[in-house]
Design a protein around this motif. Structure first.
Motif, PDB file in Angstrom:
ATOM      1  N   LEU A 230       0.862  -1.183   0.000  1.00  0.00           N
ATOM      2  CA  LEU A 230       0.000   0.000   0.000  1.00  0.00           C
ATOM      3  C   LEU A 230       0.899   1.234   0.000  1.00  0.00           C
ATOM      4  CD1 LEU A 230      -2.873   1.217   0.280  1.00  0.00           C
ATOM      5  CD2 LEU A 230      -2.605   0.986   2.762  1.00  0.00           C
ATOM      6  N   PRO A 231       0.832   2.067  -1.038  1.00  0.00           N
ATOM      7  CA  PRO A 231       1.713   3.238  -1.096  1.00  0.00           C
ATOM      8  C   PRO A 231       1.348   4.292  -0.045  1.00  0.00           C
ATOM      9  CG  PRO A 231       0.634   2.851  -3.235  1.00  0.00           C
ATOM     10  CD  PRO A 231       0.015   1.925  -2.238  1.00  0.00           C
ATOM     11  N   ASP A 232       2.372   4.833   0.608  1.00  0.00           N
ATOM     12  CA  ASP A 232       2.215   5.965   1.523  1.00  0.00           C
ATOM     13  C   ASP A 232       2.472   7.221   0.708  1.00  0.00           C
ATOM     14  OD1 ASP A 232       2.255   7.846   3.541  1.00  0.00           O
ATOM     15  OD2 ASP A 232       3.999   7.002   4.575  1.00  0.00           O
ATOM     16  N   VAL A 233       1.469   8.068   0.556  1.00  0.00           N
ATOM     17  CA  VAL A 233       1.614   9.263  -0.278  1.00  0.00           C
ATOM     18  C   VAL A 233       2.066  10.483   0.511  1.00  0.00           C
ATOM     19  CG1 VAL A 233      -0.022   8.441  -2.019  1.00  0.00           C
ATOM     20  CG2 VAL A 233      -0.847   9.838  -0.121  1.00  0.00           C
ATOM     21  N   ALA A 234       2.274  10.322   1.824  1.00  0.00           N
ATOM     22  CA  ALA A 234       2.765  11.426   2.646  1.00  0.00           C
ATOM     23  C   ALA A 234       4.242  11.660   2.353  1.00  0.00           C
ATOM     24  CB  ALA A 234       2.571  11.115   4.129  1.00  0.00           C
TER      25      ALA A 234
ATOM     26  N   ARG B 164      -0.237   8.483   5.048  1.00  0.00           N
ATOM     27  CA  ARG B 164      -1.413   8.950   4.301  1.00  0.00           C
ATOM     28  C   ARG B 164      -1.534   8.063   3.058  1.00  0.00           C
ATOM     29  NH1 ARG B 164      -4.606  12.536   6.467  1.00  0.00           N
ATOM     30  NH2 ARG B 164      -4.802  13.806   4.635  1.00  0.00           N
ATOM     31  N   VAL B 165      -2.751   7.620   2.751  1.00  0.00           N
ATOM     32  CA  VAL B 165      -2.970   6.726   1.605  1.00  0.00           C
ATOM     33  C   VAL B 165      -4.126   7.238   0.755  1.00  0.00           C
ATOM     34  CG1 VAL B 165      -2.042   4.688   2.776  1.00  0.00           C
ATOM     35  CG2 VAL B 165      -4.460   5.209   2.979  1.00  0.00           C
ATOM     36  N   ARG B 166      -4.089   6.884  -0.516  1.00  0.00           N
ATOM     37  CA  ARG B 166      -5.180   7.252  -1.414  1.00  0.00           C
ATOM     38  C   ARG B 166      -6.342   6.278  -1.226  1.00  0.00           C
ATOM     39  NH1 ARG B 166      -5.816   7.847  -6.597  1.00  0.00           N
ATOM     40  NH2 ARG B 166      -5.229   5.706  -6.901  1.00  0.00           N
ATOM     41  N   ARG B 167      -7.555   6.812  -1.228  1.00  0.00           N
ATOM     42  CA  ARG B 167      -8.750   5.985  -1.080  1.00  0.00           C
ATOM     43  C   ARG B 167      -8.779   4.876  -2.140  1.00  0.00           C
ATOM     44  NH1 ARG B 167     -13.640   7.373   1.260  1.00  0.00           N
ATOM     45  NH2 ARG B 167     -13.116   9.572   1.176  1.00  0.00           N
ATOM     46  N   GLY B 168      -8.426   5.196  -3.362  1.00  0.00           N
ATOM     47  CA  GLY B 168      -8.468   4.229  -4.452  1.00  0.00           C
ATOM     48  C   GLY B 168      -7.446   3.102  -4.338  1.00  0.00           C
ATOM     49  N   ASP B 169      -6.418   3.286  -3.491  1.00  0.00           N
ATOM     50  CA  ASP B 169      -5.395   2.250  -3.306  1.00  0.00           C
ATOM     51  C   ASP B 169      -5.759   1.266  -2.198  1.00  0.00           C
ATOM     52  OD1 ASP B 169      -3.805   3.372  -5.274  1.00  0.00           O
ATOM     53  OD2 ASP B 169      -2.613   4.569  -3.855  1.00  0.00           O
ATOM     54  N   LEU B 170      -6.771   1.589  -1.407  1.00  0.00           N
ATOM     55  CA  LEU B 170      -7.100   0.764  -0.241  1.00  0.00           C
ATOM     56  C   LEU B 170      -7.649  -0.605  -0.631  1.00  0.00           C
ATOM     57  CD1 LEU B 170      -8.922   3.319   2.080  1.00  0.00           C
ATOM     58  CD2 LEU B 170      -6.688   2.253   2.457  1.00  0.00           C
ATOM     59  N   PRO B 171      -7.226  -1.639   0.111  1.00  0.00           N
ATOM     60  CA  PRO B 171      -7.900  -2.930  -0.048  1.00  0.00           C
ATOM     61  C   PRO B 171      -9.273  -2.811   0.609  1.00  0.00           C
ATOM     62  CG  PRO B 171      -6.359  -3.034   1.781  1.00  0.00           C
ATOM     63  CD  PRO B 171      -6.194  -1.678   1.139  1.00  0.00           C
ATOM     64  N   ARG B 172     -10.198  -3.622   0.207  1.00  0.00           N
ATOM     65  CA  ARG B 172     -11.549  -3.595   0.790  1.00  0.00           C
ATOM     66  C   ARG B 172     -11.841  -4.943   1.423  1.00  0.00           C
ATOM     67  NH1 ARG B 172     -10.861   1.183  -0.561  1.00  0.00           N
ATOM     68  NH2 ARG B 172     -12.385   2.476  -1.606  1.00  0.00           N
ATOM     69  N   LYS B 173     -12.196  -4.912   2.690  1.00  0.00           N
ATOM     70  CA  LYS B 173     -12.570  -6.143   3.379  1.00  0.00           C
ATOM     71  C   LYS B 173     -13.935  -6.574   2.868  1.00  0.00           C
ATOM     72  CE  LYS B 173     -11.515  -7.820   7.751  1.00  0.00           C
ATOM     73  NZ  LYS B 173     -11.310  -7.591   9.174  1.00  0.00           N
ATOM     74  N   PRO B 174     -14.095  -7.863   2.560  1.00  0.00           N
ATOM     75  CA  PRO B 174     -15.403  -8.342   2.089  1.00  0.00           C
ATOM     76  C   PRO B 174     -16.489  -8.061   3.124  1.00  0.00           C
ATOM     77  CG  PRO B 174     -13.734 -10.049   1.856  1.00  0.00           C
ATOM     78  CD  PRO B 174     -13.118  -8.934   2.640  1.00  0.00           C
ATOM     79  N   ARG B 175     -17.676  -7.749   2.643  1.00  0.00           N
ATOM     80  CA  ARG B 175     -18.786  -7.453   3.544  1.00  0.00           C
ATOM     81  C   ARG B 175     -19.811  -8.578   3.475  1.00  0.00           C
ATOM     82  NH1 ARG B 175     -18.305  -2.636   5.862  1.00  0.00           N
ATOM     83  NH2 ARG B 175     -17.017  -1.110   4.828  1.00  0.00           N
ATOM     84  N   ALA B 176     -20.407  -8.868   4.618  1.00  0.00           N
ATOM     85  CA  ALA B 176     -21.468  -9.868   4.682  1.00  0.00           C
ATOM     86  C   ALA B 176     -22.741  -9.274   4.101  1.00  0.00           C
ATOM     87  CB  ALA B 176     -21.684 -10.272   6.138  1.00  0.00           C
ATOM     88  N   ARG B 177     -23.729 -10.073   3.899  1.00  0.00           N
ATOM     89  CA  ARG B 177     -24.994  -9.590   3.354  1.00  0.00           C
ATOM     90  C   ARG B 177     -25.641  -8.504   4.203  1.00  0.00           C
ATOM     91  NH1 ARG B 177     -28.311 -13.450  -0.152  1.00  0.00           N
ATOM     92  NH2 ARG B 177     -26.636 -14.476  -1.279  1.00  0.00           N
TER      93      ARG B 177
END
Length: 102
Positions: free
Chosen positions: A74-78, A84-97
């Motif tokens: 995950l790139p640190d843009v600071a 500091r990270v870009r929103r678009g670079d974030l991994p997303r945890k799977p969500r339940a129903r």
């Protein structure tokens, strides 16, 4: 629920169909809406977040995100200071129903 990317695709397809049927004014209106939404999405994805916000957004702990930065995943843009990270670079945890993270 339809996502923003699917909505963009649908609006563009609808605009093409409207233009084919001679409704160019409506087609232009829909294309304009799609362009505005796309610009908003691009701005949102490039937004820079601190670790607390990034953790909330991604569903992963701040420590996990720190580890991803340390490992170069995950790139640190600071340029200095806190991570500091870009929103678009974030991994997303799977969500339940039910909408909760798993």
């Amino acid at each position: 629920m339809i996502g923003p990317s699917s909505l963009l695709d649908r609006w563009r397809a609808d605009a093409t169909a409207l233009r084919r049927r001679g409704a160019t004014g409506f087609a232009q209106l829909l294309e304009g809406c799609a362009e505005e939404l796309e610009a908003w999405l691009q701005g949102r994805e490039s937004e820079v977040l601190g670790l607390p916000e990034a953790s909330e957004e991604s569903g992963y702990s701040q420590e996990h995100l720190r580890r991803l930065v340390r490992e170069g995943i995950l790139p640190d843009v600071a340029t200095d200071g806190p991570i500091r990270v870009r929103r678009g670079d974030l991994p997303r945890k799977p969500r339940a129903r039910n909408g909760r993270t798993q």
